[in-house]
Design an enzyme around this catalytic site. Sequence first.
Site, mmCIF file in Angstrom:
data_model
loop_
_atom_site.group_PDB
_atom_site.id
_atom_site.type_symbol
_atom_site.label_atom_id
_atom_site.label_comp_id
_atom_site.label_asym_id
_atom_site.label_seq_id
_atom_site.Cartn_x
_atom_site.Cartn_y
_atom_site.Cartn_z
ATOM 1 N N LYS A 1 5.307 -0.964 -8.634
ATOM 2 C CA LYS A 1 4.276 -1.925 -8.212
ATOM 3 C C LYS A 1 2.944 -1.422 -8.725
ATOM 4 O O LYS A 1 2.615 -0.249 -8.543
ATOM 5 C CB LYS A 1 4.256 -1.998 -6.672
ATOM 6 C CG LYS A 1 2.980 -2.575 -6.059
ATOM 7 C CD LYS A 1 2.981 -4.090 -6.004
ATOM 8 C CE LYS A 1 1.691 -4.658 -5.422
ATOM 9 N NZ LYS A 1 1.513 -4.409 -4.008
ATOM 10 N N ASP B 1 4.503 -11.621 1.368
ATOM 11 C CA ASP B 1 3.494 -10.660 1.837
ATOM 12 C C ASP B 1 3.632 -10.401 3.345
ATOM 13 O O ASP B 1 2.660 -10.037 4.005
ATOM 14 C CB ASP B 1 2.062 -11.111 1.503
ATOM 15 C CG ASP B 1 1.206 -9.936 1.019
ATOM 16 O OD1 ASP B 1 1.703 -8.791 0.988
ATOM 17 O OD2 ASP B 1 0.026 -10.158 0.694
#
Length: 434
Positions: free
Chosen positions: A214, A347
């Site tokens: 990420k 999220d």
Amino acid sequence: MTRFTRQLPHRLLPFILGCFLASVTAIAQSTDALSALSAARILNVETGELLRDHVIEIKGNRIQGIVRASNASTTAVIDLGDVTLLPGLIDAHVHLTGDAEAQGYQGLAASVPRNTLFGVKNAAATLRAGFTTVRNVGADGFADVALRDAINEGDIVGPRMRVSGPSLGITGGHCDNNLLPPQYDHSSMGVADGAAEILKNLRRNRKYGADVVKICATGGVLSKGTAIGDAQYSSPEMALIVNESHRRGMKVAAHAHGTAGIKAAIVAGVDSIEHASLIDDEGIKLAAEHNTSLVMDIFVSDFILAGGEAAGFLPESLAKERMVGAAQREGFRKAHAAGVNIVFGTDAGVYTHGLNARQFPYMVRFGMSELEAIQAATTKAAELLDFDEVGSLKAGHFADIIAVPNNPLTDISVLQTPVFVMKNGQVIHQVKKP
Ligand SMILES: [Zn+2]
């Protein structure tokens, strides 16, 4: 016989016994009796076909096949009634470790071990909500690796996980923590500036168990002092990250809100753009050309703005959210219309875990058919996460199966209330019929 060798059998006894018990368990699993799930409808998420009068046969932790109810080779059938069976859902963007209630400065008080323990609770809530697989993008201290391994080893209950370990980002960027003044000398674990630091951090992440990389390509909503439009990693830095990650068998997920940063990350070859809030027509074209997946969390905006400062969100975060929320939904609509691959990601962690499925109605409202929204969270997500044995109800796949009331192809909101969740052949959650 020496004292040492005389003691050996005694010392080895627990080990030998352990091996014996392990082999017994393995045999028990391999000869697990066939069982079956029956329901009014079984959804083939690849075609949209709804099968009636069929059962899913399960052996051990795998789907054995889907057969006509009249041909079922077992009488051990769990009949779930007037529900639809479909594969367990997949969320490609979650933050399981940490306390979802602690935003901004509130989040600074928790240690990595404490955040890991929050992760145990959050993983269970996520699984019970029907999400049997997730990708966790960003966790300091490798809390996500510990969580994944504990789940895989059966110590705790949670979804299958792909994990990134600490997110890579520039000093002062979105993947750094910029809340504290200089005298605390804090830098987040994944901060890496320039080629040498990037390679070191990336290889360290791999060493300690990361599956995926990420990165932060632009500023973010919830970080202090970062501008949404601010491109952070340079193009050569991102190209280096992509090259090294792919060489090591890891995909790259790039957090990117701003238009320029989104395009630079796509051109650098990342596998998915997270958020993609201010994507423009050129960015959509580039994503289509490069076959880049977009993971657009189009529900979370409503949660952040409703929570406001009372929920701990920084005033600057609320201002930024107002800039990106509506634009992101329009970008979603356009990207979907242009045929870009969109993968379900929420999220969760910015909001309460277990509410992941609240995003589905938004995806339908902004242009997807119900089936497309479900595919984004099953077949397409499985592909992005490199899980080839989940995401559809096929013989040989893991028995990750959920049941929802009515028909999700006519009412997508039913995905928010699964009445049955099975992972790896084990029933995790079942609402008893009245
Ligand atoms: Zn995130």
